[in-house]
Design a protein around this motif. Structure first.
Motif, short mmCIF file in Angstrom:
data_model
loop_
_atom_site.label_atom_id
_atom_site.label_comp_id
_atom_site.label_asym_id
_atom_site.label_seq_id
_atom_site.Cartn_x
_atom_site.Cartn_y
_atom_site.Cartn_z
N GLN A 52 0.85 -1.19 0.00
CA GLN A 52 0.00 0.00 0.00
C GLN A 52 0.89 1.23 0.00
O GLN A 52 2.08 1.14 0.30
CB GLN A 52 -0.86 0.03 1.27
CG GLN A 52 -1.57 -1.26 1.53
CD GLN A 52 -2.56 -1.16 2.68
OE1 GLN A 52 -3.67 -0.70 2.49
NE2 GLN A 52 -2.14 -1.59 3.84
N LYS A 84 -7.81 3.72 3.49
CA LYS A 84 -8.15 2.47 4.20
C LYS A 84 -8.01 2.65 5.71
O LYS A 84 -8.66 1.98 6.49
CB LYS A 84 -7.24 1.35 3.73
CG LYS A 84 -7.42 1.04 2.26
CD LYS A 84 -6.83 -0.32 1.91
CE LYS A 84 -6.96 -0.64 0.45
NZ LYS A 84 -6.06 0.14 -0.40
N ASP A 117 -2.94 5.30 0.75
CA ASP A 117 -3.97 4.34 1.15
C ASP A 117 -4.14 4.38 2.66
O ASP A 117 -5.22 4.13 3.20
CB ASP A 117 -3.54 2.90 0.77
CG ASP A 117 -3.35 2.75 -0.72
OD1 ASP A 117 -4.27 3.11 -1.46
OD2 ASP A 117 -2.27 2.29 -1.13
#
Ligand code: UD2
Length: 303
Positions: free
Chosen positions: A4, A109, A67
């Motif tokens: 990520q 996220k 992310d």
């Protein structure tokens, strides 16, 4: 954890640098740091370093690329916050809000917010769980608590996947010893290295929950991986309380020193006892792994 893009604010600092080291092997890591921290480290190969401020437009651009955001950057000096509360407020509250506001328009996220056990203020009961009253004793404690409140509100109002960490007394060999407000462990180690007695403020029977930076990094990883962490706050400690007298003994054992300890007047406003209830973190699978003895041995190994 799949690869990520992870933005680490304060990634040159004591904690941020270890997070960078851990996450950069499997992820793209971007460090945003204003280089104000005296604890500077070479950024590992492949990590992008952006020198800038969390309050600026650069920070917004970087959040949009990420992310995951791990927000450790802060004005961390409690005494400076008492002298310059506006400076503390701008850095810690407005800086955090700038990042959250940027994050609101993304599909992040996770947004991990580094709070502090300083939000609790005087200990009402031990072990301190996350529902313990919050009565900060410094502008720093207020700004950290306000940052938490904003972050959790962004979760409730805008569905931002926020997780909040409340570290107790973090130690690592990367804490800057020249800072007069560095922690007691760094102070004791520095004096022992110079073959001087540790100085204890008060009777030494005050207690703290000392947690190795490696355990902090493990817990942050869980906050990123586990969806149960979203919208919640987690104490980051070991659940073990150690008196300052006992700490001095352990440091002296590590250095094989038998110099007598020196006692001085207690610090004004010093909290008597502090130890975390870590049930919430344990619920995510967290278990502290580094004993104080092993953590201190690492300092010696790095000398
Ligand atoms: C911690 C945080 C601080 C703030 C505060 C909130 C660290 C380094 N500091 O302060 O930022 O969040 O919690 O409650 O994590 N002591 C000695 N000799 C020394 C230095 C300290 O006896 O040379 C004592 C000190 O009086 C205190 C204990 O050791 O009782 C721990 O001191 P500290 O400065 O490491 O951390 P603390 O808990 O006051």
């Amino acid at each position: 954890m799949n690869s990520q893009t992870i933005l680490i604010t304060g990634g040159l600092g004591q904690v941020g640098s270890y997070l960078t080291d851990r996450f950069c092997t499997d992820n793209k890591v971007i460090v945003l740091d204003n280089t104000s921290s005296p604890c500077r480290h070479d950024v590992p190969a492949g990590v992008q370093l952006v020198v800038g401020d969390i309050q600026g437009p650069e920070a917004v651009r970087l959040v949009e690329q990420a992310d995951v955001v791990i927000h450790t950057a802060a004005q961390i000096d409690v005494n400076r916050s008492l002298d310059q509360p506006l400076f503390d407020c701008e850095n810690n509250i407005l800086g955090t809000l700038n990042l959250l506001e940027a994050a609101r328009r993304t599909s992040l996220k996770r947004f991990v917010y580094f709070s502090s056990a300083a939000i609790y203020g005087d200990t009402i009961y031990t072990p301190i769980d996350e529902n313990h009253p919050t009565q900060p004793l410094s502008p720093y404690g207020v700004s950290k608590l306000t940052g938490e409140q904003y972050a959790l509100m962004y979760h409730r109002a805008f569905d931002l996947p926020v997780a909040v960490l409340r570290p107790f007394n973090i130690y690592s060999p990367r804490q800057d010893p020249s800072n007069p407000y560095s922690g007691v462990i760094t102070k004791f180690i520095e004096r022992s290295k110079a073959q001087q007695s540790p100085i204890i403020f008060g009777d030494g029977e005050q207690t703290r929950d000392f947690i190795s930076v490696h355990d902090i990094v493990n817990l942050v990883q869980l906050l990123i991986e586990k969806d149960e962490a979203i919208g919640k706050v987690f104490n980051a400690g070991t659940g073990t309380q150690t008196s300052v007298n006992r700490l001095a003994e352990i440091v002296q054992d590590v250095f094989d020193s038998d110099l007598p300890v020196e006692y001085q007047k207690a610090r004004t406003g010093d909290i008597r006892h502090s130890v975390a209830d870590i049930s919430a973190a344990e619920g995510l699978g967290f278990a502290p792994k580094v004993s104080l003895e092993d953590g201190l041995a690492e300092f010696v190994a790095k000398m």
